[in-house]
Design a protein around this motif. Sequence first.
Motif, PDB file in Angstrom:
ATOM      1  N   ARG A  79       3.359  19.873  21.254  1.00 20.59           N
ATOM      2  CA  ARG A  79       2.838  19.590  19.907  1.00 20.59           C
ATOM      3  C   ARG A  79       1.676  20.516  19.566  1.00 20.59           C
ATOM      4  NH1 ARG A  79       2.753  13.036  20.158  1.00 20.59           N
ATOM      5  NH2 ARG A  79       1.697  13.172  18.137  1.00 20.59           N
ATOM      6  N   ASN A  80       0.785  20.728  20.534  1.00 23.51           N
ATOM      7  CA  ASN A  80      -0.341  21.631  20.298  1.00 23.51           C
ATOM      8  C   ASN A  80       0.138  23.051  20.021  1.00 23.51           C
ATOM      9  OD1 ASN A  80      -2.071  19.505  20.769  1.00 23.51           O
ATOM     10  ND2 ASN A  80      -2.605  20.116  22.850  1.00 23.51           N
ATOM     11  N   GLN A  81       1.158  23.491  20.767  1.00 23.87           N
ATOM     12  CA  GLN A  81       1.689  24.834  20.582  1.00 23.87           C
ATOM     13  C   GLN A  81       2.322  24.990  19.200  1.00 23.87           C
ATOM     14  OE1 GLN A  81       4.908  25.936  23.229  1.00 23.87           O
ATOM     15  NE2 GLN A  81       4.395  28.098  23.089  1.00 23.87           N
ATOM     16  N   VAL A  82       3.115  23.988  18.806  1.00 20.84           N
ATOM     17  CA  VAL A  82       3.769  24.031  17.496  1.00 20.84           C
ATOM     18  C   VAL A  82       2.734  24.049  16.376  1.00 20.84           C
ATOM     19  CG1 VAL A  82       5.164  22.666  15.883  1.00 20.84           C
ATOM     20  CG2 VAL A  82       5.941  22.985  18.235  1.00 20.84           C
ATOM     21  N   MET A  83       1.722  23.194  16.486  1.00 22.80           N
ATOM     22  CA  MET A  83       0.682  23.144  15.459  1.00 22.80           C
ATOM     23  C   MET A  83      -0.084  24.463  15.389  1.00 22.80           C
ATOM     24  SD  MET A  83       0.694  20.247  13.831  1.00 22.80           S
ATOM     25  CE  MET A  83      -0.968  19.987  13.212  1.00 22.80           C
ATOM     26  N   GLY A  84      -0.349  25.051  16.550  1.00 24.01           N
ATOM     27  CA  GLY A  84      -1.065  26.323  16.583  1.00 24.01           C
ATOM     28  C   GLY A  84      -0.285  27.435  15.917  1.00 24.01           C
ATOM     29  N   GLN A  85       1.023  27.485  16.155  1.00 27.05           N
ATOM     30  CA  GLN A  85       1.846  28.545  15.571  1.00 27.05           C
ATOM     31  C   GLN A  85       2.011  28.367  14.069  1.00 27.05           C
ATOM     32  OE1 GLN A  85       5.355  28.293  18.052  1.00 27.05           O
ATOM     33  NE2 GLN A  85       4.572  29.825  19.496  1.00 27.05           N
ATOM     34  N   PHE A  86       2.074  27.115  13.619  1.00 26.72           N
ATOM     35  CA  PHE A  86       2.164  26.874  12.173  1.00 26.72           C
ATOM     36  C   PHE A  86       0.833  27.198  11.503  1.00 26.72           C
ATOM     37  CE2 PHE A  86       2.472  23.796   8.482  1.00 26.72           C
ATOM     38  CZ  PHE A  86       3.450  24.502   7.806  1.00 26.72           C
ATOM     39  N   SER A  87      -0.256  26.824  12.158  1.00 18.98           N
ATOM     40  CA  SER A  87      -1.580  27.096  11.602  1.00 18.98           C
ATOM     41  C   SER A  87      -1.833  28.595  11.469  1.00 18.98           C
ATOM     42  CB  SER A  87      -2.657  26.456  12.487  1.00 18.98           C
ATOM     43  OG  SER A  87      -3.946  26.719  11.979  1.00 18.98           O
ATOM     44  N   SER A  88      -1.443  29.367  12.495  1.00 19.41           N
ATOM     45  CA  SER A  88      -1.690  30.813  12.492  1.00 19.41           C
ATOM     46  C   SER A  88      -0.740  31.565  11.577  1.00 19.41           C
ATOM     47  CB  SER A  88      -1.568  31.364  13.912  1.00 19.41           C
ATOM     48  OG  SER A  88      -0.225  31.270  14.372  1.00 19.41           O
ATOM     49  N   GLY A  89       0.377  30.925  11.209  1.00 19.94           N
ATOM     50  CA  GLY A  89       1.360  31.596  10.373  1.00 19.94           C
ATOM     51  C   GLY A  89       2.447  32.291  11.165  1.00 19.94           C
ATOM     52  N   ASP A  90       2.390  32.186  12.507  1.00 18.78           N
ATOM     53  CA  ASP A  90       3.462  32.766  13.327  1.00 18.78           C
ATOM     54  C   ASP A  90       4.787  32.074  13.032  1.00 18.78           C
ATOM     55  OD1 ASP A  90       1.692  34.500  14.488  1.00 18.78           O
ATOM     56  OD2 ASP A  90       1.345  33.276  16.276  1.00 18.78           O
ATOM     57  N   ASN A  91       4.709  30.794  12.702  1.00 24.72           N
ATOM     58  CA  ASN A  91       5.879  30.053  12.230  1.00 24.72           C
ATOM     59  C   ASN A  91       5.578  29.578  10.813  1.00 24.72           C
ATOM     60  OD1 ASN A  91       8.232  28.316  12.057  1.00 24.72           O
ATOM     61  ND2 ASN A  91       6.843  26.619  12.460  1.00 24.72           N
ATOM     62  N   LYS A  92       6.517  29.805   9.901  1.00 23.64           N
ATOM     63  CA  LYS A  92       6.275  29.477   8.494  1.00 23.64           C
ATOM     64  C   LYS A  92       6.879  28.145   8.056  1.00 23.64           C
ATOM     65  CE  LYS A  92       4.269  33.363   6.995  1.00 23.64           C
ATOM     66  NZ  LYS A  92       2.934  33.384   6.358  1.00 23.64           N
ATOM     67  N   VAL A  93       7.804  27.602   8.855  1.00 21.91           N
ATOM     68  CA  VAL A  93       8.490  26.371   8.455  1.00 21.91           C
ATOM     69  C   VAL A  93       8.356  25.335   9.559  1.00 21.91           C
ATOM     70  CG1 VAL A  93      10.663  25.337   7.709  1.00 21.91           C
ATOM     71  CG2 VAL A  93      10.139  27.712   7.089  1.00 21.91           C
ATOM     72  N   LEU A  94       7.753  24.191   9.223  1.00 19.42           N
ATOM     73  CA  LEU A  94       7.569  23.109  10.187  1.00 19.42           C
ATOM     74  C   LEU A  94       8.262  21.859   9.664  1.00 19.42           C
ATOM     75  CD1 LEU A  94       6.262  22.078  12.792  1.00 19.42           C
ATOM     76  CD2 LEU A  94       4.226  21.524  11.459  1.00 19.42           C
ATOM     77  N   ILE A  95       9.109  21.250  10.520  1.00 17.30           N
ATOM     78  CA  ILE A  95       9.856  20.042  10.151  1.00 17.30           C
ATOM     79  C   ILE A  95       9.229  18.870  10.889  1.00 17.30           C
ATOM     80  CG2 ILE A  95      12.131  18.962  10.084  1.00 17.30           C
ATOM     81  CD1 ILE A  95      13.226  21.918  10.464  1.00 17.30           C
ATOM     82  N   ALA A  96       8.779  17.858  10.158  1.00 14.77           N
ATOM     83  CA  ALA A  96       7.982  16.778  10.752  1.00 14.77           C
ATOM     84  C   ALA A  96       8.487  15.407  10.347  1.00 14.77           C
ATOM     85  CB  ALA A  96       6.523  16.934  10.326  1.00 14.77           C
ATOM     86  N   THR A  97       8.166  14.424  11.175  1.00 10.28           N
ATOM     87  CA  THR A  97       8.415  13.025  10.848  1.00 10.28           C
ATOM     88  C   THR A  97       7.116  12.398  10.341  1.00 10.28           C
ATOM     89  OG1 THR A  97       7.920  12.398  13.126  1.00 10.28           O
ATOM     90  CG2 THR A  97      10.242  12.777  12.575  1.00 10.28           C
ATOM     91  N   ASP A  98       7.210  11.200   9.788  1.00  4.90           N
ATOM     92  CA  ASP A  98       6.024  10.555   9.214  1.00  4.90           C
ATOM     93  C   ASP A  98       4.961  10.233  10.244  1.00  4.90           C
ATOM     94  OD1 ASP A  98       6.504  10.394   6.386  1.00  4.90           O
ATOM     95  OD2 ASP A  98       8.127   9.010   6.843  1.00  4.90           O
ATOM     96  N   VAL A  99       5.376   9.944  11.489  1.00  2.00           N
ATOM     97  CA  VAL A  99       4.396   9.649  12.529  1.00  2.00           C
ATOM     98  C   VAL A  99       3.458  10.842  12.716  1.00  2.00           C
ATOM     99  CG1 VAL A  99       4.106   9.195  14.997  1.00  2.00           C
ATOM    100  CG2 VAL A  99       5.892   8.022  13.721  1.00  2.00           C
ATOM    101  N   SER A 100       3.976  12.052  12.489  1.00  5.21           N
ATOM    102  CA  SER A 100       3.170  13.260  12.661  1.00  5.21           C
ATOM    103  C   SER A 100       2.351  13.604  11.422  1.00  5.21           C
ATOM    104  CB  SER A 100       4.085  14.447  12.983  1.00  5.21           C
ATOM    105  OG  SER A 100       4.997  14.145  13.992  1.00  5.21           O
ATOM    106  N   ALA A 101       2.693  13.002  10.280  1.00  3.15           N
ATOM    107  CA  ALA A 101       2.111  13.435   9.011  1.00  3.15           C
ATOM    108  C   ALA A 101       0.601  13.347   8.976  1.00  3.15           C
ATOM    109  CB  ALA A 101       2.696  12.615   7.861  1.00  3.15           C
ATOM    110  N   ARG A 102       0.025  12.285   9.572  1.00  2.88           N
ATOM    111  CA  ARG A 102      -1.415  12.091   9.484  1.00  2.88           C
ATOM    112  C   ARG A 102      -2.179  13.110  10.321  1.00  2.88           C
ATOM    113  NH1 ARG A 102      -2.537   7.104   7.041  1.00  2.88           N
ATOM    114  NH2 ARG A 102      -0.600   6.359   6.156  1.00  2.88           N
ATOM    115  N   GLY A 103      -1.480  13.782  11.254  1.00  4.40           N
ATOM    116  CA  GLY A 103      -2.193  14.735  12.107  1.00  4.40           C
ATOM    117  C   GLY A 103      -2.058  16.167  11.656  1.00  4.40           C
TER     118      GLY A 103
END
Length: 414
Positions: free
Chosen positions: A283-307
Motif C-alpha cells: 500500500r505504501n509503495q502504491v501510494m508513493g508511486q501515485f503521489s510522485s506521478g510514476d503511476n497516473k491511474v489508481l483504482i481504490a475501494t471505499d475503505v481506502s478512500a479516507r487515506g
Amino acid sequence: MKFEQYSFSEDIQNNLRKLGFKRPTDIQYKSIPPIMRGEDVLAVAQTGTGKTVAFALPVIQRLITRKKKHEPKVVRCVVMVPTHELTIQVSKVFEELASRLSLKVAGIYGGIDQDPQIEQLKQGVDVIVATPGRLFDLESQGHLSLKSVETLILDEADHMLELGFKHDMNQLIKKLPPRRQVLFFSATINKTVKNMAYSLVQKAVRIQISPKDPVSKNINHSVAFIEMDDKRFFLERIIREHPDSKILVFVRTKVRAERVMKALERVNLPSQTIHGDKDQNQRNQVMGQFSSGDNKVLIATDVSARGIDIPDVDIVINYDIPEETENYVHRVGRTGRGQKKGLAIAFCSAEEKERLDAIESFLNRKIEQIDIEKGAYQETLSMSGVEDTDWQALMDEADELQNKKKRKNKKSRK
C-alpha cells in the motif's frame, strides 16, 4: 487574516512560511481560536478544506506552551484516524508543523511489526496518530499510558463509527483524565455520529462549513448514464483523453478493483490498485508511486478512500456508485483540494439509479447529467484498443487470481 497575525511561536511561523501557508481556510479560521483557548470543538467541513492543519496547528502551540518532560509510555495528545494511510499523512502534517520543535510525534497503526512502535513509546511521545485497533492493543499490553492525555482528536470520526469502533471509543474515554480537550472533526455527520460526538464533548464550540452542500465548490461533479458492461470503455476513453492527469477510480469491491485493472492492462493502459488485501508495504509503495506521478491511474475501494490525500488528483471517477451515500462526498473530495479545481465523474447504470437518487437527496440537489448522444456512445465502444477482447474470460482470470491469493494467504497463516 494571515497566519502571521496569530500568536504562534516564531518556530511555528517559520514552518508555516516554509510550507507556503499564508492565510487560513474557513475551517482553520473558525477552529484555531477556540482550540487555542482549550475548548472542545465539534467541526463539520468538506473534505479537502484543511481540517488537519485546523486542529494540528493550535494543538502544537498549546503543547509547546505547556512543555513537559517526556515520560516513558506517556502521551499528551491522541489523534484517532480510521486508516493506515491517514495515520501516515496526519503524522506527516504534525511533523512538518512541529519541525525544529522538541515535540515527538509517532504514527501507530497495524499491518506492520509493533516492536519499533513500542520502542518509540518507551521514550515518551507528545503526539500519537493512531488507528483504533493498534492503539487499543498497545494500551492493553501496557506499552502506552493515557493518564496524561491533554487532547483527544477524532478525525474522520463518522468512518470510525462505520468500522464499528463506537464501543472502543467509549472505553477509551473512560481511561482519559476527566479534564481533557476533545476535538471532533468530520466531513459528514448523521444522527448516530452526532449522538456520539455529544457524548464525548463538553459545551463544545460547533463549527459547520457549507453544511447544506458537503461537496467543495472547487469540484465540478457530474454523472453519466452508462450500462454496467460498457463502463470499461468510457474509463478507457477518459484515461486516453487525459494522459497527463492523475486519475483516481473508485469501485465497490476488492475483486472489482483487480478486474478493472486487468481490463485496462488489456488495452495497454497501466494502473494500480489499493484495497484491504494488500499488505502495508504494498500500500505504501502504491501510494508513493501515485503521489510522485510514476503511476497516473489508481483504482481504490471505499475503505481506502479516507487515506488518499494526494496532491493534484485531477479527476475522480466513480466507476461504481457508492452504496453508502456519505462515501460519495469522501470520494469526490479527493480532488479539488485547497484552492485547486477538480473534476469528478460518476458512471451510473440502470441498476444503480436508486443509489444515485439517495446521493442527490443527501446533497439536497441534482448532480449535473452528462448527455451522451447515441452516436457518441457507440463511438466510445468502438474506439477501444481491443474491441475483440473476451471480457468474460478476463473476469474469470481476475477471479482465479483472487482465489489463488486467498489460498496462499490461508496456507501462510497455518
